[in-house]
Design an enzyme around this catalytic site. Sequence first.
Site, PDB file in Angstrom:
ATOM      1  CE  LYS A   1      -3.826  -0.197   2.547  1.00  0.00           C
ATOM      2  NZ  LYS A   1      -4.700  -0.406   3.744  1.00  0.00           N
TER       3      LYS A   1
ATOM      4  CE  LYS B   1      -3.141   4.293   3.263  1.00  0.00           C
ATOM      5  NZ  LYS B   1      -4.368   4.381   4.088  1.00  0.00           N
TER       6      LYS B   1
HETATM    7  N1  C2G Z   1     -12.630   6.600   5.793  1.00  0.00           N
HETATM    8  C1  C2G Z   1     -13.780   7.386   5.806  1.00  0.00           C
HETATM    9  N2  C2G Z   1     -13.660   8.724   5.933  1.00  0.00           N
HETATM   10  C2  C2G Z   1     -12.440   9.308   6.040  1.00  0.00           C
HETATM   11  C3  C2G Z   1     -11.275   8.519   6.040  1.00  0.00           C
HETATM   12  C4  C2G Z   1     -11.401   7.151   5.910  1.00  0.00           C
HETATM   13  O1  C2G Z   1     -14.918   6.868   5.712  1.00  0.00           O
HETATM   14  N3  C2G Z   1     -12.372  10.669   6.148  1.00  0.00           N
HETATM   15  C5  C2G Z   1     -12.787   5.143   5.650  1.00  0.00           C
HETATM   16  C6  C2G Z   1     -12.105   4.612   4.390  1.00  0.00           C
HETATM   17  O2  C2G Z   1     -12.962   4.803   3.257  1.00  0.00           O
HETATM   18  C7  C2G Z   1     -11.926   3.141   4.741  1.00  0.00           C
HETATM   19  C8  C2G Z   1     -11.701   3.179   6.270  1.00  0.00           C
HETATM   20  O3  C2G Z   1     -12.150   4.477   6.717  1.00  0.00           O
HETATM   21  O4  C2G Z   1     -13.124   2.416   4.457  1.00  0.00           O
HETATM   22  C9  C2G Z   1     -10.245   2.992   6.638  1.00  0.00           C
HETATM   23  O5  C2G Z   1      -9.506   4.010   6.010  1.00  0.00           O
HETATM   24  P1  C2G Z   1      -7.957   3.707   5.640  1.00  0.00           P
HETATM   25  O6  C2G Z   1      -7.257   3.231   6.850  1.00  0.00           O
HETATM   26  O7  C2G Z   1      -7.425   4.865   4.861  1.00  0.00           O
HETATM   27  O8  C2G Z   1      -8.154   2.460   4.660  1.00  0.00           O
HETATM   28  P2  C2G Z   1      -7.373   2.168   3.300  1.00  0.00           P
HETATM   29  O9  C2G Z   1      -5.946   2.513   3.461  1.00  0.00           O
HETATM   30  O10 C2G Z   1      -8.164   2.766   2.218  1.00  0.00           O
HETATM   31  O11 C2G Z   1      -7.403   0.553   3.281  1.00  0.00           O
HETATM   32  O12 C2G Z   1      -8.152  -3.682   1.367  1.00  0.00           O
HETATM   33  C10 C2G Z   1      -8.700  -2.415   1.623  1.00  0.00           C
HETATM   34  C11 C2G Z   1      -7.673  -1.482   2.212  1.00  0.00           C
HETATM   35  O13 C2G Z   1      -7.000  -2.084   3.309  1.00  0.00           O
HETATM   36  C12 C2G Z   1      -8.342  -0.183   2.623  1.00  0.00           C
END
Ligand code: C2G
Length: 131
Positions: free
Chosen positions: A45, A47
């Site tokens: 990712k 990240k």
């Molecule tokens: N999220 C949200 N609103 C935000 C930030 C995040 O609704 N302002 C939601 C994202 O859409 C996601 C969840 O919170 O559904 C977790 O966010 P992240 O940790 O950024 O997830 P991500 O890195 O997108 O990982 O296999 C799928 C991935 O692991 C998703």
Amino acid sequence: MKRVITYGTFDLLHYGHINLLRRARALGDYLIVALSTDEFNKNCKSKACYFSYEERRQLLESIRYVDLVIPEESWEQKARDVKEYHVDTFVMGDDWKGKFDFLRDYCEVVYLPRTPEISTSKMKQEIGRRD
Ligand code: C2G
């Protein structure tokens, strides 16, 4: 019992994450969070997390909406997880809209509106500006 699953890194936990988890849990009776491991974040990712997997797991397990935290180690594990944990509903924020529709063969797929104005990267930038 209706079982829901969602996936994410959840680093620097914030109210956007909590809004997602609360709404996901409200779709059923039991919420599983597949939490991206440090290796998965780094290798797949791109990240760099502030908190380690263990620290992020502790934070998530303290949230009333979360019933179980499992590791997310690959992009390919979702269908297996849905089967293994007898999941009824898969939930993600709508920044992922359409990306996991293939799971409709196994369970309901729901994309929830993201919470505007908040993100881990925005928080990191803001904190960096204040230092
Ligand atoms: N999220 C949200 N609103 C935000 C930030 C995040 O609704 N302002 C939601 C994202 O859409 C996601 C969840 O919170 O559904 C977790 O966010 P992240 O940790 O950024 O997830 P991500 O890195 O997108 O990982 O296999 C799928 C991935 O692991 C998703």
